[in-house]
Design an enzyme around this catalytic site. Sequence first.
Site, PDB file in Angstrom:
ATOM      1  CD  GLU A  82      -2.229 -13.351  -5.034  1.00 14.33           C
ATOM      2  OE1 GLU A  82      -1.487 -14.244  -5.746  1.00 14.33           O
ATOM      3  OE2 GLU A  82      -1.719 -12.043  -4.779  1.00 14.33           O
TER       4      GLU A  82
ATOM      5  CB  CYS B  68       2.852  -3.207  -0.123  1.00 13.31           C
ATOM      6  SG  CYS B  68       2.759  -3.263   1.793  1.00 13.31           S
TER       7      CYS B  68
HETATM    8  N1  SAH Z   1      -6.144   0.662  -1.965  1.00  9.54           N
HETATM    9  C1  SAH Z   1      -5.468   0.538  -0.489  1.00  9.54           C
HETATM   10  C2  SAH Z   1      -5.089  -0.569   0.002  1.00  9.54           C
HETATM   11  C3  SAH Z   1      -4.346  -1.724  -0.741  1.00  9.54           C
HETATM   12  S1  SAH Z   1      -2.787  -1.168  -1.574  1.00  9.54           S
HETATM   13  C4  SAH Z   1      -4.191   1.739  -0.811  1.00  9.54           C
HETATM   14  O1  SAH Z   1      -3.893   1.779  -1.821  1.00  9.54           O
HETATM   15  O2  SAH Z   1      -3.832   2.058   0.264  1.00  9.54           O
HETATM   16  C5  SAH Z   1      -1.717  -1.370   0.270  1.00  9.54           C
HETATM   17  C6  SAH Z   1      -0.551  -0.469   0.133  1.00  9.54           C
HETATM   18  O3  SAH Z   1       0.381  -0.979  -0.713  1.00  9.54           O
HETATM   19  C7  SAH Z   1      -0.717   0.916  -0.075  1.00  9.54           C
HETATM   20  O4  SAH Z   1      -0.241   1.873   0.857  1.00  9.54           O
HETATM   21  C8  SAH Z   1      -0.025   1.091  -1.504  1.00  9.54           C
HETATM   22  O5  SAH Z   1      -0.011   2.306  -1.972  1.00  9.54           O
HETATM   23  C9  SAH Z   1       0.979   0.223  -1.423  1.00  9.54           C
HETATM   24  N2  SAH Z   1       1.612  -0.149  -2.418  1.00  9.54           N
HETATM   25  C10 SAH Z   1       1.038  -0.601  -3.665  1.00  9.54           C
HETATM   26  N3  SAH Z   1       1.985  -0.892  -4.690  1.00  9.54           N
HETATM   27  C11 SAH Z   1       3.203  -1.063  -3.933  1.00  9.54           C
HETATM   28  C12 SAH Z   1       4.457  -1.459  -4.471  1.00  9.54           C
HETATM   29  N4  SAH Z   1       5.039  -1.663  -5.585  1.00  9.54           N
HETATM   30  N5  SAH Z   1       5.412  -1.388  -3.410  1.00  9.54           N
HETATM   31  C13 SAH Z   1       5.272  -0.904  -2.012  1.00  9.54           C
HETATM   32  N6  SAH Z   1       3.796  -0.552  -1.545  1.00  9.54           N
HETATM   33  C14 SAH Z   1       2.773  -0.613  -2.734  1.00  9.54           C
END
Ligand code: SAH
Length: 347
Positions: A93, A337
């Site tokens: 996605e 996110c």
């Molecule tokens: N793997 C990388 C990038 C992809 S995730 C990382 O973890 O940084 C992108 C962002 O979304 C990251 O900051 C992650 O912690 C956040 N994220 C993941 N699940 C989420 C959720 N349910 N609510 C808000 N942010 C979330």
Amino acid sequence: MAKPILYDQSSESFQAILRELGQPSFRLNQLEEGLYQHRYMSFGEFSTLPKSLLGALDERFTLFPLIKEKAITSRDKQTEKFLFKLQDDNFIETVLMHYEGRHTVCISTQVGCPMGCVFCATGQMGYTRNLTAGEILSQIIYCMRRLAEDGKDLTNVVYMGMGEPFLNYEEVMNSIARLTDQKGLNFGARRITISTVGILPRVCQFTEAKSQVNLALSLHAPNDALRSKLVPSNEFYPLLSLIEASKKYTDYTHRRVLIEYALIDGVNDTIAHADELATLLRGMLCLVNLIALNPSQDGGLKGSPREKVEAFRDRLMKRGIQTTIRLKRGIEINAGCGQLATIQKGK
Ligand code: SAH
Ligand code: SF4
């Protein structure tokens, strides 16, 4: 067997292919212009190359490796989510977000993710494979073309979609090289952000590359005990080591680090947590980006209510830590996110 992807080839490999096909060297420019300036997604769009050459390329390569299976737009029209099928029938996605004068694409770097962060839908679907640089770039090219239809330009690229970019370091860095190259997509490094859960050796390697690409670190907790419960990789790369590495990034690049912190109701969102975070980040050039956790499949964890998010921000600010609250985007279409997840092949 799927054919190799044209957007994965380097200039050197194009040169070799053209030589092999008995083509004059000026074809290289025409080919690269077609890919990176016109951003062609099918061989039929190339008007400058002879049909015979296009036929030969078509036989050996896939030009554009993504097939759009689905596009969903949020009610306010500000967020578009694309579901793409890859050549091997896996899915990824990509999210395109429209702000006042700004258009940001959030791209995926892996099919799934092996890191297993408990609050993340991608983490819960497990890991299938790394994307190639061409598959990563193609998400950007698709969105550039989509925006061009409305006379608009892409302004920002965030590596924050499905997957952990620093577990796919080489292909991610290749994609950035082609994204920023003048003969590639010629996109400014400062308008690109890579978000990582904190794969320490790769954070150091990235720092040493002295790139002007922004670094975002997903922290989510101010101490190791709590972070290890939320982010399993913290056992290997604990907080202080990541903070040290982030400071080094700033020393090398003079750029601040973005600290991502998802507030989870009753888990990491108290004033005491804010104080602990402020102490941890003291002396660091950073911007904390707060977001109330977005809902994912796991019903157990909830985002903090607005008052708590604001109180957390106010406390950090009072302690001298620059903090912003992230705009929520595309939640009802699961484009926020941590909400990106696709059904895997065979499941
Ligand atoms: N793997 C990388 C990038 C992809 S995730 C990382 O973890 O940084 C992108 C962002 O979304 C990251 O900051 C992650 O912690 C956040 N994220 C993941 N699940 C989420 C959720 N349910 N609510 C808000 N942010 C979330
Ligand atoms: Fe992977 Fe990032 Fe999700 Fe963690 S938050 S599981 S590292 S995509």
